[in-house]
Design an enzyme around this catalytic site. Sequence first.
Site, PDB file in Angstrom:
ATOM      1  N   ILE A  76       0.967  -1.227   0.022  1.00  0.00           N
ATOM      2  CA  ILE A  76      -0.035   0.049   0.063  1.00  0.00           C
ATOM      3  C   ILE A  76       0.889   1.111   0.119  1.00  0.00           C
ATOM      4  O   ILE A  76       1.833   1.314   0.725  1.00  0.00           O
ATOM      5  CB  ILE A  76      -1.034  -0.066   1.001  1.00  0.00           C
ATOM      6  CG1 ILE A  76      -1.887  -1.098   1.260  1.00  0.00           C
ATOM      7  CG2 ILE A  76      -1.682   1.466   1.301  1.00  0.00           C
ATOM      8  CD1 ILE A  76      -2.936  -1.347   2.690  1.00  0.00           C
ATOM      9  N   VAL A  78       1.099   5.682  -0.786  1.00  0.00           N
ATOM     10  CA  VAL A  78       0.292   6.902  -0.822  1.00  0.00           C
ATOM     11  C   VAL A  78       1.243   7.937  -1.132  1.00  0.00           C
ATOM     12  O   VAL A  78       1.977   8.140  -0.115  1.00  0.00           O
ATOM     13  CB  VAL A  78      -0.913   7.057   0.046  1.00  0.00           C
ATOM     14  CG1 VAL A  78      -1.660   8.594  -0.173  1.00  0.00           C
ATOM     15  CG2 VAL A  78      -1.811   6.101   0.372  1.00  0.00           C
ATOM     16  N   GLU A 109       2.901  -7.476   6.168  1.00  0.00           N
ATOM     17  CA  GLU A 109       4.327  -7.177   6.825  1.00  0.00           C
ATOM     18  C   GLU A 109       4.146  -5.816   6.916  1.00  0.00           C
ATOM     19  O   GLU A 109       3.918  -5.073   6.044  1.00  0.00           O
ATOM     20  CB  GLU A 109       5.558  -7.804   6.401  1.00  0.00           C
ATOM     21  CG  GLU A 109       6.022  -9.305   6.801  1.00  0.00           C
ATOM     22  CD  GLU A 109       4.988 -10.011   5.847  1.00  0.00           C
ATOM     23  OE1 GLU A 109       4.814 -11.163   6.437  1.00  0.00           O
ATOM     24  OE2 GLU A 109       4.701 -10.000   4.873  1.00  0.00           O
ATOM     25  N   ASN A 114       6.630   2.015  11.838  1.00  0.00           N
ATOM     26  CA  ASN A 114       5.581   2.757  11.028  1.00  0.00           C
ATOM     27  C   ASN A 114       4.232   2.746  11.926  1.00  0.00           C
ATOM     28  O   ASN A 114       3.334   1.877  11.570  1.00  0.00           O
ATOM     29  CB  ASN A 114       5.541   2.094   9.486  1.00  0.00           C
ATOM     30  CG  ASN A 114       4.465   2.900   8.871  1.00  0.00           C
ATOM     31  OD1 ASN A 114       3.929   3.796   9.184  1.00  0.00           O
ATOM     32  ND2 ASN A 114       4.567   2.645   7.217  1.00  0.00           N
ATOM     33  N   TYR A 121      -3.806  -0.676  10.535  1.00  0.00           N
ATOM     34  CA  TYR A 121      -4.020  -1.978  10.396  1.00  0.00           C
ATOM     35  C   TYR A 121      -4.861  -2.462  11.456  1.00  0.00           C
ATOM     36  O   TYR A 121      -5.626  -3.229  11.642  1.00  0.00           O
ATOM     37  CB  TYR A 121      -2.962  -2.645  10.268  1.00  0.00           C
ATOM     38  CG  TYR A 121      -2.097  -2.410   8.981  1.00  0.00           C
ATOM     39  CD1 TYR A 121      -2.805  -2.357   7.774  1.00  0.00           C
ATOM     40  CD2 TYR A 121      -0.779  -2.357   8.954  1.00  0.00           C
ATOM     41  CE1 TYR A 121      -2.253  -1.893   6.650  1.00  0.00           C
ATOM     42  CE2 TYR A 121      -0.119  -1.951   7.819  1.00  0.00           C
ATOM     43  CZ  TYR A 121      -0.756  -1.951   6.497  1.00  0.00           C
ATOM     44  OH  TYR A 121      -0.156  -1.407   5.378  1.00  0.00           O
TER      45      TYR A 121
END
Length: 157
Positions: A76, A78, A109, A114, A121
Amino acid sequence: MSFRLAPLGRTDLARCAELETVLFPGDDPWRESAFRAELAAGHHYVGAYTDGGLVGYAGLSVRGPRGGAEANVHTIGVDPRWQGQGIGRALLRALLARADEFDAPVYLEVRTDNAAAIGLYEAHGFTRIGMRRRYYWPSGADAYTMARPAHVAEEAT
């Protein structure tokens, strides 16, 4: 600012690779050929688009038949100029909806440093199930392995 989600197209792959170099400079960012291979393998990829073009992307693999499948979030990303606008959340939800079509648990993972991604999540039903030491290369950063059972309700966000 508004955006829309749509399937990622081959014409978007150079932009994905460009964003990778911005998002993951201390590691081994994916090249356009890696994204091309992901699409060729039939993995589920979605892009986030504004009037100015692609600002985010996400990918998921699903292996196995409905009811016995497992899904894995591959990536993912952005554009930093668009972070904090709900794009990552929308991309993740699109991936989870696809996994839910197969009644599949989802694994991923994430770098242990982060905090924003870990919080995202966890808000969507993921829990930490393990750690992979020196998972990211060449930085050597550690990663948590996280899992979400199939069809888990998320927190209101």
